[in-house]
Design a protein around this motif. Structure first.
Motif, PDB file in Angstrom:
ATOM      1  N   ALA A   6      -0.901  14.530   9.042  1.00 21.34           N
ATOM      2  CA  ALA A   6      -0.973  13.439   9.599  1.00 21.34           C
ATOM      3  C   ALA A   6      -2.343  12.915  10.241  1.00 21.34           C
ATOM      4  O   ALA A   6      -2.860  11.766  10.367  1.00 21.34           O
ATOM      5  N   MET A   7      -3.188  14.160  10.737  1.00 19.63           N
ATOM      6  CA  MET A   7      -4.550  13.733  11.149  1.00 19.63           C
ATOM      7  C   MET A   7      -5.513  13.759  10.089  1.00 19.63           C
ATOM      8  O   MET A   7      -6.112  12.480   9.972  1.00 19.63           O
ATOM      9  N   HIS A  51     -10.596  21.501   6.929  1.00 22.70           N
ATOM     10  CA  HIS A  51      -9.978  22.753   7.193  1.00 22.70           C
ATOM     11  C   HIS A  51      -8.554  22.660   6.932  1.00 22.70           C
ATOM     12  O   HIS A  51      -7.763  23.696   6.618  1.00 22.70           O
ATOM     13  N   ASN A  52      -7.679  21.441   7.298  1.00 28.96           N
ATOM     14  CA  ASN A  52      -6.430  21.391   6.999  1.00 28.96           C
ATOM     15  C   ASN A  52      -5.851  21.335   5.597  1.00 28.96           C
ATOM     16  O   ASN A  52      -5.130  22.267   4.932  1.00 28.96           O
ATOM     17  N   ILE A  53      -6.960  20.655   4.431  1.00 30.90           N
ATOM     18  CA  ILE A  53      -6.339  20.709   3.163  1.00 30.90           C
ATOM     19  C   ILE A  53      -6.572  22.232   2.682  1.00 30.90           C
ATOM     20  O   ILE A  53      -5.823  22.802   1.964  1.00 30.90           O
ATOM     21  N   ILE A  54      -7.836  22.806   2.872  1.00 29.23           N
ATOM     22  CA  ILE A  54      -8.191  24.194   2.301  1.00 29.23           C
ATOM     23  C   ILE A  54      -7.112  25.231   2.958  1.00 29.23           C
ATOM     24  O   ILE A  54      -6.846  26.096   2.310  1.00 29.23           O
ATOM     25  N   GLY A  55      -6.988  25.113   4.165  1.00 28.05           N
ATOM     26  CA  GLY A  55      -6.180  25.735   4.871  1.00 28.05           C
ATOM     27  C   GLY A  55      -4.651  25.988   4.243  1.00 28.05           C
ATOM     28  O   GLY A  55      -3.925  26.769   4.131  1.00 28.05           O
ATOM     29  N   ASN A  56      -4.180  24.607   3.770  1.00 25.26           N
ATOM     30  CA  ASN A  56      -2.914  24.461   3.253  1.00 25.26           C
ATOM     31  C   ASN A  56      -2.920  25.253   1.793  1.00 25.26           C
ATOM     32  O   ASN A  56      -1.753  25.695   1.444  1.00 25.26           O
ATOM     33  N   HIS A  86       6.746  12.323   2.126  1.00 28.76           N
ATOM     34  CA  HIS A  86       6.798  12.272   3.612  1.00 28.76           C
ATOM     35  C   HIS A  86       5.588  13.621   4.165  1.00 28.76           C
ATOM     36  O   HIS A  86       5.543  13.698   5.477  1.00 28.76           O
ATOM     37  N   MET A  87       4.696  13.952   3.301  1.00 27.64           N
ATOM     38  CA  MET A  87       3.980  14.908   3.668  1.00 27.64           C
ATOM     39  C   MET A  87       2.776  14.539   4.753  1.00 27.64           C
ATOM     40  O   MET A  87       2.367  15.355   5.305  1.00 27.64           O
ATOM     41  N   PHE A  88       2.601  13.036   4.781  1.00 30.91           N
ATOM     42  CA  PHE A  88       1.726  12.675   5.918  1.00 30.91           C
ATOM     43  C   PHE A  88       2.332  12.164   7.249  1.00 30.91           C
ATOM     44  O   PHE A  88       1.525  11.649   8.304  1.00 30.91           O
ATOM     45  N   ASP A  89       3.471  12.465   7.224  1.00 33.82           N
ATOM     46  CA  ASP A  89       4.364  12.205   8.410  1.00 33.82           C
ATOM     47  C   ASP A  89       4.198  13.131   9.591  1.00 33.82           C
ATOM     48  O   ASP A  89       4.067  14.459   9.066  1.00 33.82           O
ATOM     49  N   LYS A  90       4.215  12.714  10.853  1.00 33.95           N
ATOM     50  CA  LYS A  90       4.089  13.628  11.762  1.00 33.95           C
ATOM     51  C   LYS A  90       5.339  14.680  12.039  1.00 33.95           C
ATOM     52  O   LYS A  90       6.626  14.294  11.860  1.00 33.95           O
ATOM     53  N   PHE A  91       4.915  16.179  12.116  1.00 33.46           N
ATOM     54  CA  PHE A  91       5.765  17.223  12.209  1.00 33.46           C
ATOM     55  C   PHE A  91       6.706  17.216  11.037  1.00 33.46           C
ATOM     56  O   PHE A  91       7.689  18.212  11.136  1.00 33.46           O
ATOM     57  N   TYR A  92       6.412  16.829   9.809  1.00 34.69           N
ATOM     58  CA  TYR A  92       7.278  17.014   8.628  1.00 34.69           C
ATOM     59  C   TYR A  92       6.723  18.117   8.138  1.00 34.69           C
ATOM     60  O   TYR A  92       5.584  18.419   7.734  1.00 34.69           O
TER      61      TYR A  92
END
Length: 288
Positions: free
Chosen positions: A254-255, A187-192, A232-238
């Motif tokens: 991050a998840m 959901h996160n990758i396809i959503g992006n 930094h793409m996997f950092d929280k809030f980045y």
């Protein structure tokens, strides 16, 4: 007297220094560092204990920094939707508002509430993932069916942007892993990919078996990312692309990174500015 002097310098003085250092750390001072008692060629258990103490203090300092950053980021993320709610709630109190304007203000408030709810949900999910002590579930499920359901969830968004979707995977693709956790990944990758693809753009989702693994590849022809954003793409809030900041809160990837580690998978990102992004997840078909 000599024995007492020797005992003081060999044991009492180092242990007193350790006690004083521990007291400073307990008070929140993580800059404490204990010098070795002996030169390197004569290290003993006291020097090893001091070295371990220094490592522990450094880790505590790093954890405290991360905690402070996390609290600051969460506070910042909460301010934007709360400010919208407050501003439009005050605007609703103005006399003489027509129905169309009132409905528009209410819709904005509702959107801000949804953003807050999503932020809280993702923070709780991420915290659960980071503190998870039990192993992910291991059950066989059809990855093709899961990818199909995920793509269908973005059917409206694809239509709104007139995006051409190319879905390519076998009719059935059995894997043994945690379906709930992997659902969050897709959901996160396809959503992006849908979010960053341009209007009338293209998104491709492919899955295939390669040896003992399954490769899932999600590709878009959006603006791509520079090297700093990728780092930094996997950092929280980045959020590297602030033009889409209102559509997310910087916790999704991050998840994804946490789940990839939990299920024993791998993730690889290929991207360049103006050339789109390709995310490849390599998933063991069967967990040992």
């Amino acid at each position: 007297v000599f024995t007492a002097w020797q005992k003081y310098h060999a044991f009492d003085k180092p242990l007193r220094a350790l006690s004083e250092a521990a007291e400073k750390v307990a008070g929140g001072d993580f800059s404490v560092y204990l010098q070795p008692v002996h030169p390197p060629q004569k290290y003993d258990y006291l020097d090893a204990m001091f070295a371990n103490f220094n490592i522990m203090v450094a880790e505590l300092g790093s954890t405290e920094t991360l905690r402070n950053d996390f609290v600051a980021n969460v506070s910042h993320e909460f301010k934007r939707p709360l400010a919208n709610i407050q501003g439009y709630a005050q605007a609703l109190q103005q006399p003489g508002l027509d129905d169309a304007t009132r409905q528009r203000y209410l819709a904005t408030i509702n959107e801000a509430v949804g953003s807050l709810a999503a932020l809280v949900t993702n923070i709780l999910k991420l915290n659960k993932l980071q503190t998870q002590v039990s192993a992910p579930s291991r059950q066989e499920f059809d990855l093709s069916a899961q990818l199909t359901r995920t793509v269908l969830d973005y059917d409206q968004a694809l239509d709104d942007k007139n995006i051409d979707l190319n879905a390519d995977w076998p009719d059935a693709l059995p894997v043994v892993s945690d379906p709930d956790l992997l659902g969050i990944v897709w959901h996160n990758i396809i959503g992006n990919a849908v979010k960053f693809a341009p209007r009338q753009g293209h998104v491709q989702v492919r899955a295939r078996v390669q040896g003992t693994a399954v490769l899932v590849q999600i590709q878009d022809d959006g603006g791509g990312m520079d090297e700093e954003t990728q780092a930094h793409m996997f950092d929280k809030f980045y959020q590297g692309d602030t033009s889409h900041a209102s559509a997310g809160n910087g916790l999704g990837l991050a998840m994804v990174a946490q789940i990839i580690q939990l299920v024993g998978a791998q993730i690889r990102v290929q991207s360049a500015l103006g050339q789109g992004t390709t995310v490849t997840v390599t998933l063991p078909q069967k967990q040992n």
